[in-house]
Design an enzyme around this catalytic site. Structure first.
Site, PDB file in Angstrom:
ATOM      1  N   CYS A   1      -2.370   2.420   8.942  1.00  0.00           N
ATOM      2  CA  CYS A   1      -3.367   1.629   8.451  1.00  0.00           C
ATOM      3  C   CYS A   1      -4.729   1.624   9.550  1.00  0.00           C
ATOM      4  O   CYS A   1      -5.593   1.387   9.123  1.00  0.00           O
ATOM      5  CB  CYS A   1      -2.773   0.425   8.608  1.00  0.00           C
ATOM      6  SG  CYS A   1      -1.508  -0.070   7.197  1.00  0.00           S
TER       7      CYS A   1
ATOM      8  N   HIS B   1       0.887  -1.135   0.037  1.00  0.00           N
ATOM      9  CA  HIS B   1      -0.196   0.060   0.203  1.00  0.00           C
ATOM     10  C   HIS B   1       0.786   1.113  -0.018  1.00  0.00           C
ATOM     11  O   HIS B   1       2.042   1.174   0.628  1.00  0.00           O
ATOM     12  CB  HIS B   1      -0.733   0.005   1.281  1.00  0.00           C
ATOM     13  CG  HIS B   1      -2.179  -0.755   1.128  1.00  0.00           C
ATOM     14  ND1 HIS B   1      -2.633  -1.428   2.065  1.00  0.00           N
ATOM     15  CD2 HIS B   1      -3.092  -0.731   0.087  1.00  0.00           C
ATOM     16  CE1 HIS B   1      -3.849  -2.115   1.781  1.00  0.00           C
ATOM     17  NE2 HIS B   1      -3.982  -1.921   0.809  1.00  0.00           N
TER      18      HIS B   1
END
Length: 274
Positions: free
Chosen positions: A267, A164
């Site tokens: 996250c 990511h």
């Protein structure tokens, strides 16, 4: 300079690692849910102590990765562009986050293309940096531009450890312009990107902090910043020193248990821009 922020988080009451969808996840390694909750609580308490607002989405049994709320959408100006997860194990999270956005007064933009929200989309000033290569598709970048009417800069990730964008870039200044800095800056892990993306980042952010692999590998860049206080892993010692040199205030929070699922501070933190 410090800015007031609003975040969405999810208590990891059902956290475990029962499948593998990134290089960090190994179901054979035991996980400690109670420890994950305690570490998460420290992060939550840190945001509150710094004066930020934190809202919560209820965890759902069977969805252990809901704690990684950054992947649940991308929010600017009260509009929430929803997530459409690549892996089947996380697909049910998308509708759950969409329901939360609707129930809490956000205008919802339904996704057509595969994207994993703020995990791959980062707002820097008035520009959206958008990652692709492992999760979000390039088509989602076009969809993102249509939804928000902003410049979207596509960046290609090439190291599977950094699957990511928010594992390889930290936005240090969340507000640029009135009420913020003149020019927003970032920190990033250079070799996580292909050559074209490295050139793009170097051109756009000549003053960026370039972080060493040793700090990236402990998810040091998976951090949250209010413009002055940068919440990072205590193991990212080199990045901590670089931040101090630039005048930022590193705040150390250990989320080592949640790293077993391939996630860190950012996250677990979805920014709610009303």
């Amino acid at each position: 300079m410090q800015q007031h922020r609003s975040y969405l988080m999810c208590r990891p009451e059902h956290f475990t690692v029962s499948y593998t969808i990134n290089p960090w996840m190994e179901p054979a390694n035991p996980t400690d849910t109670a420890l994950a909750v305690r570490q998460w609580q420290t992060l939550y308490d840190t945001y509150i102590a710094l004066g930020h607002d934190v809202q919560l989405i209820d965890p759902i049994p069977g969805l252990p990765d809901m704690v990684y709320t950054a992947n649940g959408g991308f929010v600017i100006g009260g509009v929430a562009y929803g997530a459409k997860f690549r892996y089947q194990e996380r697909v049910p999270e998308g509708p759950a986050f969409m329901d939360w956005f609707r129930d809490n007064g956000f205008e919802v933009a339904e996704p057509v293309e595969v994207n994993e929200g703020e995990g791959d989309f980062l707002l820097v000033g008035d520009t959206i940096l958008a990652g692709t290569g492992f999760r979000s598709t390039g088509d989602s970048h076009r969809e993102l531009a249509d939804v928000f009417g902003k410049e979207v800069v596509s960046l290609t990730l090439v190291d599977p450890r950094f699957y990511h964008l928010d594992t390889a870039i930290s936005v240090l200044d969340p507000v640029q312009g009135p009420g913020g800095v003149d020019k927003a800056n970032i920190a990033y892990l250079e070799h996580a990107f292909d050559a074209a993306s490295q050139q793009e980042l170097a051109a756009r952010f000549p003053d960026a902090i370039k972080v060493a692999d040793a700090d990236g590998a402990v998810f040091g860049l998976n951090s949250a910043s209010d413009g002055r206080n940068v919440i990072i892993s205590p193991r990212a010692t080199g990045f901590e020193a670089q931040l101090r040199e630039r005048g930022y205030n590193p705040v150390l929070v250990d989320l080592s248990e949640l790293l077993l699922g391939g996630g860190g501070i950012k996250c677990c933190t979805l920014e709610l821009r009303r």
